[in-house]
Design a protein around this motif. Structure first.
Motif, PDB file in Angstrom:
ATOM      1  N   LEU A   1       0.816  -1.206   0.000  1.00 32.73           N
ATOM      2  CA  LEU A   1       0.000   0.000   0.000  1.00 32.73           C
ATOM      3  C   LEU A   1       0.854   1.263   0.000  1.00 32.73           C
ATOM      4  N   ARG A   2       2.019   1.198   0.635  1.00 31.82           N
ATOM      5  CA  ARG A   2       2.914   2.364   0.608  1.00 31.82           C
ATOM      6  C   ARG A   2       3.375   2.638  -0.824  1.00 31.82           C
ATOM      7  N   ARG A   3       3.722   1.574  -1.543  1.00 32.23           N
ATOM      8  CA  ARG A   3       4.141   1.748  -2.932  1.00 32.23           C
ATOM      9  C   ARG A   3       2.973   2.212  -3.798  1.00 32.23           C
ATOM     10  N   ASP A   4       1.777   1.756  -3.441  1.00 33.64           N
ATOM     11  CA  ASP A   4       0.607   2.179  -4.207  1.00 33.64           C
ATOM     12  C   ASP A   4       0.361   3.673  -4.034  1.00 33.64           C
ATOM     13  N   GLU A   5       0.600   4.200  -2.843  1.00 36.84           N
ATOM     14  CA  GLU A   5       0.470   5.636  -2.606  1.00 36.84           C
ATOM     15  C   GLU A   5       1.466   6.404  -3.457  1.00 36.84           C
ATOM     16  N   ALA A   6       2.696   5.873  -3.576  1.00 32.98           N
ATOM     17  CA  ALA A   6       3.696   6.523  -4.422  1.00 32.98           C
ATOM     18  C   ALA A   6       3.263   6.509  -5.876  1.00 32.98           C
ATOM     19  N   ARG A   7       2.659   5.411  -6.291  1.00 30.55           N
ATOM     20  CA  ARG A   7       2.142   5.310  -7.664  1.00 30.55           C
ATOM     21  C   ARG A   7       1.103   6.391  -7.935  1.00 30.55           C
ATOM     22  N   VAL A   8       0.149   6.526  -7.018  1.00 24.06           N
ATOM     23  CA  VAL A   8      -0.923   7.501  -7.200  1.00 24.06           C
ATOM     24  C   VAL A   8      -0.376   8.921  -7.215  1.00 24.06           C
ATOM     25  N   ALA A   9       0.570   9.217  -6.325  1.00 24.15           N
ATOM     26  CA  ALA A   9       1.172  10.546  -6.302  1.00 24.15           C
ATOM     27  C   ALA A   9       1.845  10.855  -7.629  1.00 24.15           C
ATOM     28  N   SER A  10       2.465   9.836  -8.221  1.00 25.31           N
ATOM     29  CA  SER A  10       3.143  10.032  -9.501  1.00 25.31           C
ATOM     30  C   SER A  10       2.148  10.297 -10.621  1.00 25.31           C
ATOM     31  N   LEU A  11       1.058   9.523 -10.644  1.00 23.64           N
ATOM     32  CA  LEU A  11       0.040   9.741 -11.665  1.00 23.64           C
ATOM     33  C   LEU A  11      -0.568  11.126 -11.542  1.00 23.64           C
ATOM     34  N   GLN A  12      -0.791  11.573 -10.318  1.00 24.36           N
ATOM     35  CA  GLN A  12      -1.383  12.889 -10.125  1.00 24.36           C
ATOM     36  C   GLN A  12      -0.417  13.999 -10.534  1.00 24.36           C
ATOM     37  N   SER A  13       0.879  13.757 -10.367  1.00 28.48           N
ATOM     38  CA  SER A  13       1.847  14.774 -10.787  1.00 28.48           C
ATOM     39  C   SER A  13       1.817  14.961 -12.293  1.00 28.48           C
ATOM     40  N   ARG A  14       1.371  13.941 -13.008  1.00 29.19           N
ATOM     41  CA  ARG A  14       1.301  14.022 -14.463  1.00 29.19           C
ATOM     42  C   ARG A  14       0.013  14.669 -14.948  1.00 29.19           C
ATOM     43  N   MET A  15      -0.828  15.069 -14.019  1.00 28.67           N
ATOM     44  CA  MET A  15      -2.034  15.824 -14.377  1.00 28.67           C
ATOM     45  C   MET A  15      -1.750  17.318 -14.434  1.00 28.67           C
ATOM     46  N   ILE A  16      -0.516  17.702 -14.139  1.00 29.62           N
ATOM     47  CA  ILE A  16      -0.130  19.112 -14.196  1.00 29.62           C
ATOM     48  C   ILE A  16       0.011  19.521 -15.658  1.00 29.62           C
TER      49      ILE A  16
END
Length: 477
Positions: free
Chosen positions: A85-100
């Motif tokens: 789940l910790r790695r999954d949080e990192a995944r989501v943060a990365s995807l959201q950074s690409r919404m910029i």
């Protein structure tokens, strides 16, 4: 329960009232189509499948131009739930950074030290996730087998290459050696292919080789030359001159894989784009429900499907303005135990940016929608003792003293009239002493991500050219 008993002269009322009483007490009966009762064994670990059954799952889709077996990464089961789940949080943060805005391909420019003599762009935010779904392909004239993470959120396919310029992480197979492949070729820095890879033009290094550098959300990295070689999907299906990243400097938590297979809709380097002339920008996959079972990844459309699968219909693929390489979807409602969430939840869902992603584990919902889902689910699960939550999931139960589990069905309503009744493996996440509702509230910008837990057991067909997505129940069978 005494109030539920009536005389035998009105037996039909007995059955109706019995259902009502059971539901009020937090129980459900198997006959109620909005609830399901299953053995605990089907929830913990899932049913195992023989090698013959696994092979049949792939052979049953032999009408495709190419079908590849999909399995869980064997190393995935070694991670504890908190680390996943910790790695999954990192995944989501990365995807959201690409919404910029301006980061559609996750590309930025980084100035290296003057001694390097070159400017090498860095792509950011392409998190490899947990690497829990693997496919095996072959690369080069020597047909070197590679176990790659399939990822609909990443464009560039890459693998580690010999010799490692700086470092390479441990992988299960021998590292690919370009010098042993007669079909291998580096891409020139001055070529149009190289210039299309980067949002900002790069200065060519002295060897004129096109280079890439990827940084993932958990600080893992891969960098090296951009090259071409023959990629074999099966023993008979080959893609010559396939553009990929030949990684010479790689480190991080890649979970024992040999690299990544990029399946995003980037329009340049993903598998979807590079195989478009052959497969018509169509692919589908079915993610297995457990580490003991197998699914498939298939390219090319056909009317042939497994006899056990049933089409639930097509939902439109929606363009995500902030990042068109994502596969946008539209979820318009959710029901729990046959009861739709409040109308306000549907309004929030329809106004949210939503994507489907094979690399995100847990589905992220807008906070208010998740709160409504959680409340409805908890009301139907009062008979079971609660278990402590964890870093990401807060609705958990201890099923260790039960042989069967009764739970409310969760149905996801997509635009186009597609209603997906989730498999039990798409509702719970964990083990018998801490089995949690596999949904989580989203983060700051409210990006809704339909994760791979909820995708399990369904064949999901991506008609990228036709801009639509198909769900088929019992897709892995």
């Amino acid at each position: 329960m005494a109030a539920c008993f009536v005389s035998s002269s009105i037996r039909i009322c007995v059955s109706i009232l019995l259902v009502v009483c059971l539901l009020v007490s937090g129980e459900a009966v198997a006959e109620n189509r909005h609830y399901a009762t299953v053995p605990l064994s089907s929830l913990v670990g899932g049913a195992s499948s023989s090698s013959a059954a696994r092979a049949a799952a792939v052979a049953g889709h032999g009408g495709r131009d190419s079908v590849i077996r999909v399995v869980h990464n064997p190393n995935f089961r070694l991670l504890d739930q908190s680390e996943i789940l910790r790695r999954d949080e990192a995944r989501v943060a990365s995807l959201q950074s690409r919404m910029i805005p301006g980061h559609q391909n996750g590309v930025t420019k980084r100035e290296l030290s003057a001694s390097s003599g070159a400017r090498i762009p860095t792509t950011s935010g392409l998190n490899v996730g947990n690497g829990n779904y693997l496919v095996t392909v072959e690369l080069g004239s020597q047909r070197k087998k590679l176990q790659l993470t399939m990822d609909t959120g990443s464009p560039l396919t890459w693998t580690q290459c010999q010799p490692c310029a700086t470092s390479c992480y441990n992988q299960p197979d021998p590292i690919f050696d370009p010098s042993a492949s007669s079909t291998y070729s580096n891409i020139s820095c001055s070529s149009s292919s190289c210039s299309r890879l980067f949002a900002v033009p790069q200065s060519c290094p002295s060897d004129n080789a096109c280079r890439y550098s990827i940084s993932y959300g958990d600080n893992s990295t891969s960098g090296g030359q951009v090259a071409t070689d023959t990629l074999a999907l099966t023993s008979t299906v080959k893609l010559p001159n396939y553009i990929f990243g030949c990684g010479r400097d790689n480190k991080g938590l890649f979970n024992g894989t040999d690299g990544l297979l990029g399946l995003s809709n980037d329009g340049i380097f993903s598998m979807v784009t590079q195989s478009a002339s052959r497969f018509g920008k169509y692919f589908s996959y079915c993610l297995p429900p457990s580490t003991n079972s197998a699914g498939f990844l298939a390219f090319g459309n056909t009317t042939e499907r497994s006899l056990n699968s049933t089409s639930l219909g097509f939902t439109p693929l929606v363009t995500v303005p902030e990042n068109p390489s994502f596969y946008g979807i539209r979820i318009i409602g959710i029901s729990v135990g046959g009861v739709p969430l409040p109308v306000s939840s549907s309004r929030i869902l329809m106004n949210s940016s939503s994507i489907i992603d094979s690399g995100t584990v847990i589905t992220r919902l807008p906070a208010k929608v998740y709160s409504a889902l959680r409340s409805a689910f908890r009301k139907s699960m009062t008979r079971y003792p609660k278990a402590p939550g964890n870093v990401l999931l807060d609705t958990c139960y201890d099923f260790s003293k039960f042989s069967t589990i009764t739970y409310p069905r969760i149905v996801i309503n997509f635009s186009g009239g597609v209603n997906v009744d989730l498999d039990i493996s798409g509702i719970f996440f964990g083990d018998s002493t801490q089995m949690c509702l596999a949904f989580s509230p989203g983060t700051i910008n409210g990006l809704l991500i339909y994760g791979n837990v909820q995708q399990r057991t369904f064949e999901i067909g991506y008609d990228v050219a036709g801009r639509k997505l198909e769900f088929r129940a019992n897709g892995c069978s």
